[in-house]
Scaffold this motif. Structure first.
Motif, PDB file in Angstrom:
ATOM      1  N   SER A 167       0.825  -1.205   0.000  1.00  0.00           N
ATOM      2  CA  SER A 167       0.000   0.000   0.000  1.00  0.00           C
ATOM      3  C   SER A 167       0.862   1.259   0.000  1.00  0.00           C
ATOM      4  O   SER A 167       0.638   2.187  -0.785  1.00  0.00           O
ATOM      5  CB  SER A 167      -0.925   0.008   1.218  1.00  0.00           C
ATOM      6  N   SER A 217       2.699   1.711  -3.350  1.00  0.00           N
ATOM      7  CA  SER A 217       1.832   2.180  -4.440  1.00  0.00           C
ATOM      8  C   SER A 217       1.544   3.668  -4.290  1.00  0.00           C
ATOM      9  O   SER A 217       1.508   4.410  -5.288  1.00  0.00           O
ATOM     10  CB  SER A 217       0.529   1.383  -4.453  1.00  0.00           C
ATOM     11  N   MET A 218       1.339   4.125  -3.053  1.00  0.00           N
ATOM     12  CA  MET A 218       1.075   5.550  -2.822  1.00  0.00           C
ATOM     13  C   MET A 218       2.307   6.386  -3.152  1.00  0.00           C
ATOM     14  O   MET A 218       2.218   7.410  -3.831  1.00  0.00           O
ATOM     15  CB  MET A 218       0.645   5.773  -1.371  1.00  0.00           C
ATOM     16  N   GLY A 266       2.851   6.361  -7.134  1.00  0.00           N
ATOM     17  CA  GLY A 266       1.852   7.094  -7.909  1.00  0.00           C
ATOM     18  C   GLY A 266       1.851   8.579  -7.621  1.00  0.00           C
ATOM     19  O   GLY A 266       1.858   9.408  -8.550  1.00  0.00           O
ATOM     20  N   CYS A 267       1.853   8.941  -6.337  1.00  0.00           N
ATOM     21  CA  CYS A 267       1.771  10.359  -5.980  1.00  0.00           C
ATOM     22  C   CYS A 267       3.042  11.119  -6.357  1.00  0.00           C
ATOM     23  O   CYS A 267       2.971  12.279  -6.771  1.00  0.00           O
ATOM     24  CB  CYS A 267       1.487  10.511  -4.486  1.00  0.00           C
ATOM     25  N   MET A 327      -5.424   9.706  -1.344  1.00  0.00           N
ATOM     26  CA  MET A 327      -5.097   9.247  -2.694  1.00  0.00           C
ATOM     27  C   MET A 327      -6.190   9.615  -3.695  1.00  0.00           C
ATOM     28  O   MET A 327      -5.899   9.996  -4.834  1.00  0.00           O
ATOM     29  CB  MET A 327      -4.882   7.734  -2.688  1.00  0.00           C
ATOM     30  N   ILE A 386      -3.671   6.614 -13.004  1.00  0.00           N
ATOM     31  CA  ILE A 386      -2.854   5.593 -12.334  1.00  0.00           C
ATOM     32  C   ILE A 386      -3.062   5.647 -10.822  1.00  0.00           C
ATOM     33  O   ILE A 386      -3.230   4.623 -10.159  1.00  0.00           O
ATOM     34  CB  ILE A 386      -1.363   5.774 -12.690  1.00  0.00           C
ATOM     35  N   VAL A 387      -3.056   6.868 -10.257  1.00  0.00           N
ATOM     36  CA  VAL A 387      -3.270   7.016  -8.814  1.00  0.00           C
ATOM     37  C   VAL A 387      -4.663   6.517  -8.417  1.00  0.00           C
ATOM     38  O   VAL A 387      -4.827   5.795  -7.428  1.00  0.00           O
ATOM     39  CB  VAL A 387      -3.086   8.488  -8.387  1.00  0.00           C
ATOM     40  N   LEU A 399      -6.527   4.283  -9.915  1.00  0.00           N
ATOM     41  CA  LEU A 399      -6.637   2.835 -10.062  1.00  0.00           C
ATOM     42  C   LEU A 399      -6.002   2.083  -8.899  1.00  0.00           C
ATOM     43  O   LEU A 399      -6.303   0.893  -8.681  1.00  0.00           O
ATOM     44  CB  LEU A 399      -5.991   2.394 -11.385  1.00  0.00           C
ATOM     45  N   MET A 400      -5.121   2.744  -8.144  1.00  0.00           N
ATOM     46  CA  MET A 400      -4.504   2.099  -6.982  1.00  0.00           C
ATOM     47  C   MET A 400      -5.431   2.061  -5.764  1.00  0.00           C
ATOM     48  O   MET A 400      -5.184   1.327  -4.807  1.00  0.00           O
ATOM     49  CB  MET A 400      -3.215   2.840  -6.606  1.00  0.00           C
ATOM     50  N   LEU A 452      -7.193  -1.411  -4.830  1.00  0.00           N
ATOM     51  CA  LEU A 452      -6.198  -2.320  -4.258  1.00  0.00           C
ATOM     52  C   LEU A 452      -5.972  -2.016  -2.783  1.00  0.00           C
ATOM     53  O   LEU A 452      -5.969  -2.923  -1.935  1.00  0.00           O
ATOM     54  CB  LEU A 452      -4.886  -2.206  -5.044  1.00  0.00           C
ATOM     55  N   ASN A 453      -5.796  -0.733  -2.460  1.00  0.00           N
ATOM     56  CA  ASN A 453      -5.521  -0.353  -1.082  1.00  0.00           C
ATOM     57  C   ASN A 453      -6.736  -0.512  -0.176  1.00  0.00           C
ATOM     58  O   ASN A 453      -6.595  -0.799   1.017  1.00  0.00           O
ATOM     59  CB  ASN A 453      -5.008   1.084  -1.039  1.00  0.00           C
TER      60      ASN A 453
END
Length: 456
Positions: free
Chosen positions: A38, A41-42, A45-46, A106, A203-204, A206-207, A210-211
């Motif tokens: 998690s 991914s943050m 993306g960020c 996010m 992209i951000v 779409l994460m 998942l989180n």
């Protein structure tokens, strides 16, 4: 990575109630793996969404009537509102909930990144500039929520390896910074202004599913201590100044470096992004190493903080280079200095969180998510102070005295903070020695008294 559940030694920021971190073996639990995924991914993306502006936005904003100073303010307002958001979210992390704050942050960041991609449709002048400010402010609030929650969750899940985990996850921050500028530059060159922002924003977003699925929830009672008690600790104040100086150095480069490279070396926008690669790549490589060393050998943290700042100061003298050195400005030298600066930044930045956390625990702060929220909020807020001041002063000084002198003045921040930390550690060492001598003297006197015969 050792996730053993024994209490961390002094200085590592251990938490004996770490929940999932009470592992009896060296293997990570499923919950810890989910937390790492998690946070990674943050970070990725960020940071990609944040860094794509560097290669092309300053020139695009100039076309819309924004001055260099105004461009610096657009970059800088992000940090100002991230500062305010981090302080509030750090204080009320327990009440809001770490997972909810992470996901909401996010969502906001991804959505407004897409909005930023349509700003070129606005007329030039005040309307464009005002909308740039508004979108950056909302983005800053979202990112402030996500990063504060992320740091707290990580420190809760890995109480004995805070610096190692944070340093390892800087790989993903670094990858975001590495991929963002060249990707943004080439997408801008190939498809125009809108595509980089829309792609990265999606992209951000779409994460988020998942989180929502994998990120665990941590609950805790509100703590008794406040930001005020934390920031009045002398060591915490000095570390906060170090964070401000380093983030201002990074922020200085956002509105100035791309313009300097374009004017000095006549590179196309796509290749300007590759210049940023030297700094981001070396920082990415060095951060896990300094994180591991900070956890395994806590006594090294003070040396990292001092010498990392001094090396950073030297790098900014050579960025231009400053005219008094009489060194010709060359592209290879600029890239080399940025590479060295990436290593020095990793050396200085990674130990700040565990050093601040250790200081808080030594001064009576309870071990739990409440204190972690305070520390995370303060670190994010201090980073934002520097990230606000860096672009603001950078854009202004670039206009008035040029890049070479502006970079040298920026380096003074790192020089002063490095010297201040060095003097503090010398004072702390002498104080510890005096206390040790006094205790030994008292012990010796007690032993001598015990050995004397009783008076009749």
């Amino acid at each position: 990575m050792d996730a053993a559940g024994s209490r961390a030694p002094a200085g590592t920021g251990g938490d004996s109630s770490g929940g999932s971190s009470r592992e009896t073996s060296g293997r990570l639990s499923r919950e810890q793996i989910y937390v790492l995924v998690s946070a990674a991914s943050m970070n990725l993306g960020c940071m990609m969404a944040y860094s794509i502006l560097g290669p092309f936005f300053p020139k695009e904003a100039e076309k819309k009537g924004a001055s260099n100073t105004m461009i610096g303010m657009i970059f800088g307002c992000y940090a100002l509102f991230e500062l305010l958001a981090s302080l509030v979210f750090g204080k009320y992390l327990v009440q809001i909930g770490a997972k909810f704050m992470f996901i909401a942050g996010m969502f906001i960041s991804g959505g407004v990144t897409i909005l930023f991609g349509v700003l070129d449709q606005l007329p030039e002048g005040p309307i464009f500039i005002v909308m740039c400010f508004l979108v950056r402010i909302v983005d800053a609030i979202g990112f402030g929520a996500a990063i504060t929650a992320s740091s707290s969750i990580l420190a809760k899940a890995f109480p004995n390896n805070v610096a190692t985990v944070l340093g390892s996850l800087e790989v993903f921050s670094g990858l975001g910074l590495i991929a963002g500028p060249p990707l943004g530059g080439f997408l801008y060159q190939s498809f125009g202004y809108e595509v980089p922002f829309i792609l990265l924003g999606c992209i951000v977003l779409l994460m988020i599913p998942l989180n929502l699925w994998i990120l665990p929830s941590y609950e805790s009672d509100p703590g008794e201590h406040s930001f005020w008690k934390l920031v009045t600790l002398p060591k915490v104040c000095l570390i906060a100044f170090v964070i401000i100086s380093l983030s201002s150095c990074f922020g200085f480069l956002d509105p100035t470096l791309s313009l300097f490279v374009l004017e000095k070396f006549n590179l196309p926008a796509g290749y300007v992004g590759l210049v940023f690669l030297g700094l981001a790549l070396s920082y990415t490589i060095s951060s896990p190493l300094f994180g591991l060393l900070s956890d395994r050998m806590p006594n090294l943290r003070k040396w990292f903080l001092v010498f990392g700042n001094l090396i950073t100061a030297a790098c900014y003298l050579l960025l231009g280079p400053v005219p008094i050195l009489h060194i010709k400005s060359q592209l290879w030298l600029l890239v080399l200095v940025l590479v060295v600066n990436g290593f020095s930044a990793g050396m200085s930045i990674i130990p700040t969180f565990p050093e601040m956390l250790s200081c808080a625990y030594e001064n009576g702060f309870e071990e739990g998510i409440s204190t972690l929220g305070l520390i995370s909020g303060l670190v994010s807020a201090m980073w934002s102070v520097g990230a606000f001041m860096g672009p603001m002063l950078g854009g202004f000084l670039y206009e008035k005295i040029g890049f070479e002198w502006a970079a040298a003045l920026q380096g003074l921040w790192a020089l002063i903070s490095g010297l201040a930390m060095g003097l503090f550690y010398l004072w702390e060492h002498s104080k510890t020695r005096r206390r040790s001598k006094a205790q030994n003297l008292i012990g010796t006197e007690e032993e001598q008294t015990a050995l004397l015969p009783n008076e009749t």
